[in-house]
Design a protein around this motif. Structure first.
Motif, PDB file in Angstrom:
ATOM      1  N   ILE A  77       0.846  -1.208   0.000  1.00 63.47           N
ATOM      2  CA  ILE A  77       0.000   0.000   0.000  1.00 63.47           C
ATOM      3  C   ILE A  77       0.875   1.250   0.000  1.00 63.47           C
ATOM      4  CG2 ILE A  77      -1.785   1.305   1.196  1.00 63.47           C
ATOM      5  CD1 ILE A  77      -2.755  -1.294   2.454  1.00 63.47           C
ATOM      6  N   TYR A  78       0.740   2.065  -1.038  1.00 63.87           N
ATOM      7  CA  TYR A  78       1.378   3.375  -1.082  1.00 63.87           C
ATOM      8  C   TYR A  78       0.433   4.387  -0.415  1.00 63.87           C
ATOM      9  CZ  TYR A  78       5.222   2.444  -4.459  1.00 63.87           C
ATOM     10  OH  TYR A  78       6.381   2.011  -5.086  1.00 63.87           O
ATOM     11  N   PRO A 105       4.933   1.037   3.193  1.00 66.66           N
ATOM     12  CA  PRO A 105       6.203   1.753   3.329  1.00 66.66           C
ATOM     13  C   PRO A 105       6.022   3.196   3.787  1.00 66.66           C
ATOM     14  CG  PRO A 105       5.546   1.699   1.035  1.00 66.66           C
ATOM     15  CD  PRO A 105       4.531   0.866   1.785  1.00 66.66           C
ATOM     16  N   GLU A 106       7.028   3.686   4.482  1.00 61.24           N
ATOM     17  CA  GLU A 106       7.095   5.108   4.826  1.00 61.24           C
ATOM     18  C   GLU A 106       7.940   5.807   3.768  1.00 61.24           C
ATOM     19  OE1 GLU A 106       8.299   7.756   8.720  1.00 61.24           O
ATOM     20  OE2 GLU A 106       9.710   6.214   8.044  1.00 61.24           O
ATOM     21  N   PHE A 107       7.452   6.914   3.231  1.00 62.79           N
ATOM     22  CA  PHE A 107       8.188   7.690   2.246  1.00 62.79           C
ATOM     23  C   PHE A 107       8.734   8.960   2.885  1.00 62.79           C
ATOM     24  CE2 PHE A 107       5.343   5.140  -0.367  1.00 62.79           C
ATOM     25  CZ  PHE A 107       6.161   4.746  -1.428  1.00 62.79           C
ATOM     26  N   SER A 108       9.792   9.489   2.309  1.00 65.84           N
ATOM     27  CA  SER A 108      10.329  10.759   2.787  1.00 65.84           C
ATOM     28  C   SER A 108       9.258  11.836   2.714  1.00 65.84           C
ATOM     29  CB  SER A 108      11.531  11.185   1.932  1.00 65.84           C
ATOM     30  OG  SER A 108      12.584  10.254   2.045  1.00 65.84           O
ATOM     31  N   PHE A 109       9.061  12.543   3.816  1.00 62.08           N
ATOM     32  CA  PHE A 109       8.057  13.599   3.925  1.00 62.08           C
ATOM     33  C   PHE A 109       6.639  13.090   3.665  1.00 62.08           C
ATOM     34  CE2 PHE A 109      11.950  15.590   2.038  1.00 62.08           C
ATOM     35  CZ  PHE A 109      12.438  16.099   3.226  1.00 62.08           C
ATOM     36  N   ASP A 110       6.456  11.756   3.725  1.00 58.72           N
ATOM     37  CA  ASP A 110       5.148  11.143   3.451  1.00 58.72           C
ATOM     38  C   ASP A 110       4.648  11.497   2.057  1.00 58.72           C
ATOM     39  OD1 ASP A 110       4.919   9.794   5.895  1.00 58.72           O
ATOM     40  OD2 ASP A 110       4.160  11.583   6.897  1.00 58.72           O
ATOM     41  N   LEU A 111       5.544  11.475   1.100  1.00 60.87           N
ATOM     42  CA  LEU A 111       5.207  11.768  -0.289  1.00 60.87           C
ATOM     43  C   LEU A 111       5.769  10.656  -1.172  1.00 60.87           C
ATOM     44  CD1 LEU A 111       6.066  15.593  -0.319  1.00 60.87           C
ATOM     45  CD2 LEU A 111       3.764  14.585  -0.352  1.00 60.87           C
ATOM     46  N   THR A 114       8.572  10.947  -3.872  1.00 59.99           N
ATOM     47  CA  THR A 114      10.004  10.990  -3.573  1.00 59.99           C
ATOM     48  C   THR A 114      10.705   9.675  -3.885  1.00 59.99           C
ATOM     49  OG1 THR A 114       9.676  10.309  -1.258  1.00 59.99           O
ATOM     50  CG2 THR A 114       9.652  12.687  -1.727  1.00 59.99           C
ATOM     51  N   ASP A 115       9.951   8.596  -4.046  1.00 65.29           N
ATOM     52  CA  ASP A 115      10.555   7.284  -4.338  1.00 65.29           C
ATOM     53  C   ASP A 115       9.511   6.391  -5.002  1.00 65.29           C
ATOM     54  OD1 ASP A 115      12.182   5.092  -4.490  1.00 65.29           O
ATOM     55  OD2 ASP A 115      12.306   4.724  -2.338  1.00 65.29           O
ATOM     56  N   THR A 116       9.106   6.763  -6.200  1.00 64.09           N
ATOM     57  CA  THR A 116       8.055   6.040  -6.910  1.00 64.09           C
ATOM     58  C   THR A 116       8.366   4.554  -7.051  1.00 64.09           C
ATOM     59  OG1 THR A 116       7.574   8.045  -8.165  1.00 64.09           O
ATOM     60  CG2 THR A 116       6.702   5.992  -9.034  1.00 64.09           C
ATOM     61  N   HIS A 137      -3.420   5.081  -2.312  1.00 64.63           N
ATOM     62  CA  HIS A 137      -4.477   6.056  -2.027  1.00 64.63           C
ATOM     63  C   HIS A 137      -4.029   7.437  -2.480  1.00 64.63           C
ATOM     64  CE1 HIS A 137      -6.573   8.742   1.160  1.00 64.63           C
ATOM     65  NE2 HIS A 137      -7.396   8.576   0.134  1.00 64.63           N
ATOM     66  N   SER A 138      -4.888   8.136  -3.213  1.00 66.30           N
ATOM     67  CA  SER A 138      -4.641   9.524  -3.603  1.00 66.30           C
ATOM     68  C   SER A 138      -3.302   9.650  -4.330  1.00 66.30           C
ATOM     69  CB  SER A 138      -4.715  10.409  -2.353  1.00 66.30           C
ATOM     70  OG  SER A 138      -4.912  11.757  -2.668  1.00 66.30           O
ATOM     71  N   LEU A 139      -2.378  10.496  -3.830  1.00 72.80           N
ATOM     72  CA  LEU A 139      -1.073  10.626  -4.477  1.00 72.80           C
ATOM     73  C   LEU A 139      -0.361   9.276  -4.536  1.00 72.80           C
ATOM     74  CD1 LEU A 139       1.235  12.398  -5.620  1.00 72.80           C
ATOM     75  CD2 LEU A 139       2.031  12.693  -3.265  1.00 72.80           C
ATOM     76  N   GLY A 140      -0.528   8.461  -3.504  1.00 76.68           N
ATOM     77  CA  GLY A 140       0.086   7.136  -3.502  1.00 76.68           C
ATOM     78  C   GLY A 140      -0.429   6.277  -4.640  1.00 76.68           C
ATOM     79  N   GLY A 141      -1.713   6.399  -4.969  1.00 76.63           N
ATOM     80  CA  GLY A 141      -2.278   5.652  -6.085  1.00 76.63           C
ATOM     81  C   GLY A 141      -1.723   6.139  -7.414  1.00 76.63           C
ATOM     82  N   ALA A 142      -1.598   7.457  -7.549  1.00 77.96           N
ATOM     83  CA  ALA A 142      -1.036   8.023  -8.776  1.00 77.96           C
ATOM     84  C   ALA A 142       0.395   7.541  -8.985  1.00 77.96           C
ATOM     85  CB  ALA A 142      -1.091   9.543  -8.725  1.00 77.96           C
ATOM     86  N   MET A 143       1.186   7.533  -7.902  1.00 77.35           N
ATOM     87  CA  MET A 143       2.571   7.106  -8.015  1.00 77.35           C
ATOM     88  C   MET A 143       2.687   5.595  -8.224  1.00 77.35           C
ATOM     89  SD  MET A 143       4.309   9.817  -8.094  1.00 77.35           S
ATOM     90  CE  MET A 143       2.861  10.418  -9.038  1.00 77.35           C
TER      91      MET A 143
END
Length: 256
Positions: A77-78, A105-111, A114-116, A137-143
């Motif tokens: 889950i992104y 996973p945890e992403f830098s700055f929760d974005l 930053t690491d697609t 979800h949202s930006l995570g889904g797009a990435m």
């Protein structure tokens, strides 16, 4: 003139303060706490998620309880933009009771932007030969969609399924030629993800992909992180929405 300059100085200071506050919100993220506000039912309360740290990267890992029939599928889950990974632990726990291992996973700055390509390392570490479903979800889904499009262009097919939650593949992320199944979940009262763009995103997904509505829900109901600015007003409870989301996952995973 002096009075005008004083007011101008005040306005500049206020502007800088608000700007600094916004930047601080992005740079200083809340702590990653596993197990808070994540229990869905009695069965999920018995689970003990693990916070795995590999090369400085942190990942929440939720495995099925002992004695559960294990499913041959790993779910990744992104998280949404600026959303902590523990917000999706409720879903991971519910899936674990059904036999699925899930990693968040945890992403830098929760974005996730930053690491697609983070999924590549997660698959290598956690899949162990199992098929993989990538959800976002949202930006995570797009990435997640962008990652798969990049992999497809490179001639690789790393996952068997894609679940988008209040999201759509970015322009140029063409997955129509991918040999995978996909489903897009849209909250009925979502005022964050443009419904027209979510529906249009189906054109960039493999043939047969479905758009399913989560009745009465809002954008923030996919994760447990509280209300979101600009979102709609729900007409169902969070638990009712989560029941629908989980049912959609159950049905989709059963088709793989």
């Amino acid at each position: 003139m002096k009075r005008f300059l004083r007011w101008l100085a005040v306005l500049v200071v206020i502007g800088l303060a608000f700007g600094a506050g916004t930047v601080s919100t992005v740079l200083v993220r809340p702590p990653l706490v596993v197990g808070q506000d994540a229990v869905t039912d009695v069965a999920s309360a018995t689970l003990t998620p693990v916070l795995d740290v590999t090369n400085g990267a942190r990942t929440i890992v939720v495995q099925p309880p002992s004695g559960t029939e294990l499913k041959d599928t790993l779910v990744i889950i992104y998280p949404g933009g600026l959303v902590r990974p523990q917000a999706y632990e409720w879903l991971a726990r519910a899936l674990a009771v059904r036999g699925y291992t899930t990693v968040i996973p945890e992403f830098s700055f929760d974005l996730a932007v930053t690491d697609t390509g983070r999924a590549t390392g997660l698959i290598a570490r956690y899949a162990e030969g199992r098929r993989v479903v990538l959800a976002g979800h949202s930006l995570g889904g797009a990435m997640a969609g962008q990652y798969l499009a990049d992999e497809l262009r490179a001639g690789r097919q790393p996952v068997a399924g894609l679940v988008l939650m209040g999201a759509y593949p970015p322009d140029g992320a063409d997955l129509t030629g991918a040999d995978l199944k996909a489903v897009s979940l849209r909250a009925e009262n979502d005022h964050v993800a443009d419904p027209v763009k979510v529906a249009d995103g189906l054109k960039r997904l493999p043939a047969g992909s479905k758009l399913l509505q989560i009745d009465g829900a809002v954008h923030s109901f996919f994760g447990r992180y509280g209300p979101q600015a600009g979102d709609g007003v729900p007409t169902v409870s969070r638990s009712q929405a989560e029941t629908q989301i989980l049912a959609a996952f159950d049905d989709f995973l059963a088709t793989l």
